[in-house]
Design an enzyme around this catalytic site. Sequence first.
Site, PDB file in Angstrom:
ATOM      1  N   GLY A   6      13.319  -0.097   2.240  1.00 32.96           N
ATOM      2  CA  GLY A   6      13.713  -1.518   2.455  1.00 32.96           C
ATOM      3  C   GLY A   6      15.195  -1.798   2.542  1.00 32.96           C
ATOM      4  N   SER A   7      16.010  -0.732   2.403  1.00 32.13           N
ATOM      5  CA  SER A   7      17.539  -1.061   2.454  1.00 32.13           C
ATOM      6  C   SER A   7      17.814  -1.760   3.831  1.00 32.13           C
ATOM      7  CB  SER A   7      18.269   0.113   2.281  1.00 32.13           C
ATOM      8  OG  SER A   7      18.282   0.901   3.432  1.00 32.13           O
ATOM      9  N   ASN A   8      17.238  -1.545   4.882  1.00 30.69           N
ATOM     10  CA  ASN A   8      17.828  -2.279   5.940  1.00 30.69           C
ATOM     11  C   ASN A   8      16.964  -3.664   6.038  1.00 30.69           C
ATOM     12  OD1 ASN A   8      19.010  -0.642   8.471  1.00 30.69           O
ATOM     13  ND2 ASN A   8      17.482   0.772   7.746  1.00 30.69           N
TER      14      ASN A   8
ATOM     15  N   LEU B  93       6.186   2.963   9.936  1.00 31.79           N
ATOM     16  CA  LEU B  93       5.758   4.023  10.808  1.00 31.79           C
ATOM     17  C   LEU B  93       4.601   4.160  11.685  1.00 31.79           C
ATOM     18  CD1 LEU B  93       6.595   6.654   7.941  1.00 31.79           C
ATOM     19  CD2 LEU B  93       8.032   5.649   9.818  1.00 31.79           C
TER      20      LEU B  93
ATOM     21  N   ASN C 164      13.171  -2.220  17.175  1.00 33.07           N
ATOM     22  CA  ASN C 164      12.676  -1.097  16.016  1.00 33.07           C
ATOM     23  C   ASN C 164      14.289  -0.608  16.026  1.00 33.07           C
ATOM     24  OD1 ASN C 164      11.510   0.847  14.099  1.00 33.07           O
ATOM     25  ND2 ASN C 164      11.654   2.287  15.955  1.00 33.07           N
TER      26      ASN C 164
ATOM     27  N   HIS D   7      15.969   3.264  15.063  1.00 34.21           N
ATOM     28  CA  HIS D   7      15.440   4.431  14.967  1.00 34.21           C
ATOM     29  C   HIS D   7      16.891   5.386  14.346  1.00 34.21           C
ATOM     30  CE1 HIS D   7      13.337   8.181  15.639  1.00 34.21           C
ATOM     31  NE2 HIS D   7      14.407   8.808  16.152  1.00 34.21           N
TER      32      HIS D   7
ATOM     33  N   ASP E 267       8.954   5.178  20.298  1.00 30.49           N
ATOM     34  CA  ASP E 267      10.556   5.137  20.475  1.00 30.49           C
ATOM     35  C   ASP E 267      10.742   5.113  22.002  1.00 30.49           C
ATOM     36  OD1 ASP E 267      10.788   5.345  17.620  1.00 30.49           O
ATOM     37  OD2 ASP E 267      10.488   7.389  17.586  1.00 30.49           O
TER      38      ASP E 267
ATOM     39  N   GLU F 259      23.164   1.772  10.059  1.00 34.97           N
ATOM     40  CA  GLU F 259      22.318   0.776  10.284  1.00 34.97           C
ATOM     41  C   GLU F 259      22.601  -0.580   9.799  1.00 34.97           C
ATOM     42  OE1 GLU F 259      18.222   3.776  10.738  1.00 34.97           O
ATOM     43  OE2 GLU F 259      18.678   3.163   8.612  1.00 34.97           O
TER      44      GLU F 259
HETATM   45  C1  GRF Z   1      15.672   3.730   8.758  1.00 33.42           C
HETATM   46  O1  GRF Z   1      16.318   4.949   8.705  1.00 33.42           O
HETATM   47  C2  GRF Z   1      15.390   3.467   9.866  1.00 33.42           C
HETATM   48  O2  GRF Z   1      16.185   4.001  10.817  1.00 33.42           O
HETATM   49  C3  GRF Z   1      13.865   4.263  10.124  1.00 33.42           C
HETATM   50  O3  GRF Z   1      13.480   3.973   8.771  1.00 33.42           O
HETATM   51  C4  GRF Z   1      14.289   3.906   7.870  1.00 33.42           C
HETATM   52  C5  GRF Z   1      14.153   2.806   6.719  1.00 33.42           C
HETATM   53  O4  GRF Z   1      15.121   2.868   5.789  1.00 33.42           O
HETATM   54  N1  GRF Z   1      13.149   3.497  10.929  1.00 33.42           N
HETATM   55  P1  GRF Z   1      14.982   1.626   4.753  1.00 33.42           P
HETATM   56  O5  GRF Z   1      13.698   1.509   4.142  1.00 33.42           O
HETATM   57  O6  GRF Z   1      15.280   0.655   5.491  1.00 33.42           O
HETATM   58  O7  GRF Z   1      16.133   2.260   3.682  1.00 33.42           O
END
Ligand code: GRF
Length: 298
Positions: free
Chosen positions: A119-121, A191, A208, A210, A251, A280
């Site tokens: 969940g870092s994003n 996923l 999304n 990627h 994708d 990202e």
């Molecule tokens: C990211 O690298 C994104 O591109 C992919 O899943 C990863 C999620 O990373 N779809 P995080 O859980 O946000 O750290």
Amino acid sequence: MIERLKKRWEVSTKDLILILITFSVTGSLTAWLTGMLAIWLELEVYGFGWWFTKIMMLLVGYWVILLIAGFFFGVFSFFWKFEKKVLSRFGFFKNSATAIPLLTEDNSYSIAIFASGAGSNAQKIIDHFRDHAGIRVALIVCNNTKAGVLSIAANEGIPVLLLDKEHFNHTGYVNELKQQKIDLIVLAGFLWKVPPILIEAFPKKIINIHPALLPSYGGKGMYGSAVHKAVMDAGEKESGITIHYVDEQYDQGNIIYQATCHIDENETPESLAVKIHALEHEFFPAKIEELINQMKKA
Ligand code: GRF
């Protein structure tokens, strides 16, 4: 205090100032107009007519003046929404045709983040919109009870919708998303293949990220270190990120934005993963904001 009001009313600092000015101007203006009216109508002080005028000005006049003043200060829609909300508490607008526009008139955009990993994003997106007037992360949707994103949601006080595979193809949670007035679905490490039922309910409203440069290195199984390994095995000199719309194929939806990074000679899939995550985090929240701004204009 100011920040709390901005968040609660979902307005910018400028609008907040104009709203507060409107409120203060309207109070004194109503009092002055009531006095003028009493004089003009030659009402006996504390007589029936005098009291009636005062009460009517408070119950009706004030609210009309609020709208007029709001119009002059450029914050009419805020006051219109505010008054409708108050009136709906007294049974007005309920079940009427105007009830739905009342809700959609709200300028704030609600994002649901679908994530099932660390969940870092998701965290970066939440941080980006935390104090944003008009855009908020309203919901986290997750399919993994052990996902790190669940602790993020708990810390941030964001509601979570947990999905299991069986329910993913049924309308129940789609209705829930609609009820929550979700405007944009952001997949950030989710996923499962998105089912047609969700795509149809949110056309061009699902995006999304990627961790590679699509259209290469995408598709089923292309996630996490498998992507970076495939990129490096192919001898690529650069990789990057792709933000794209989601359609029924993995994708393959239209690309919104890409950013690249160089693959060094001594690169490993792990070090490449770090570079990709940094890209990202740098671009995803800002591109989401740009996209929402475009949607608002459309
Ligand atoms: C990211 O690298 C994104 O591109 C992919 O899943 C990863 C999620 O990373 N779809 P995080 O859980 O946000 O750290």
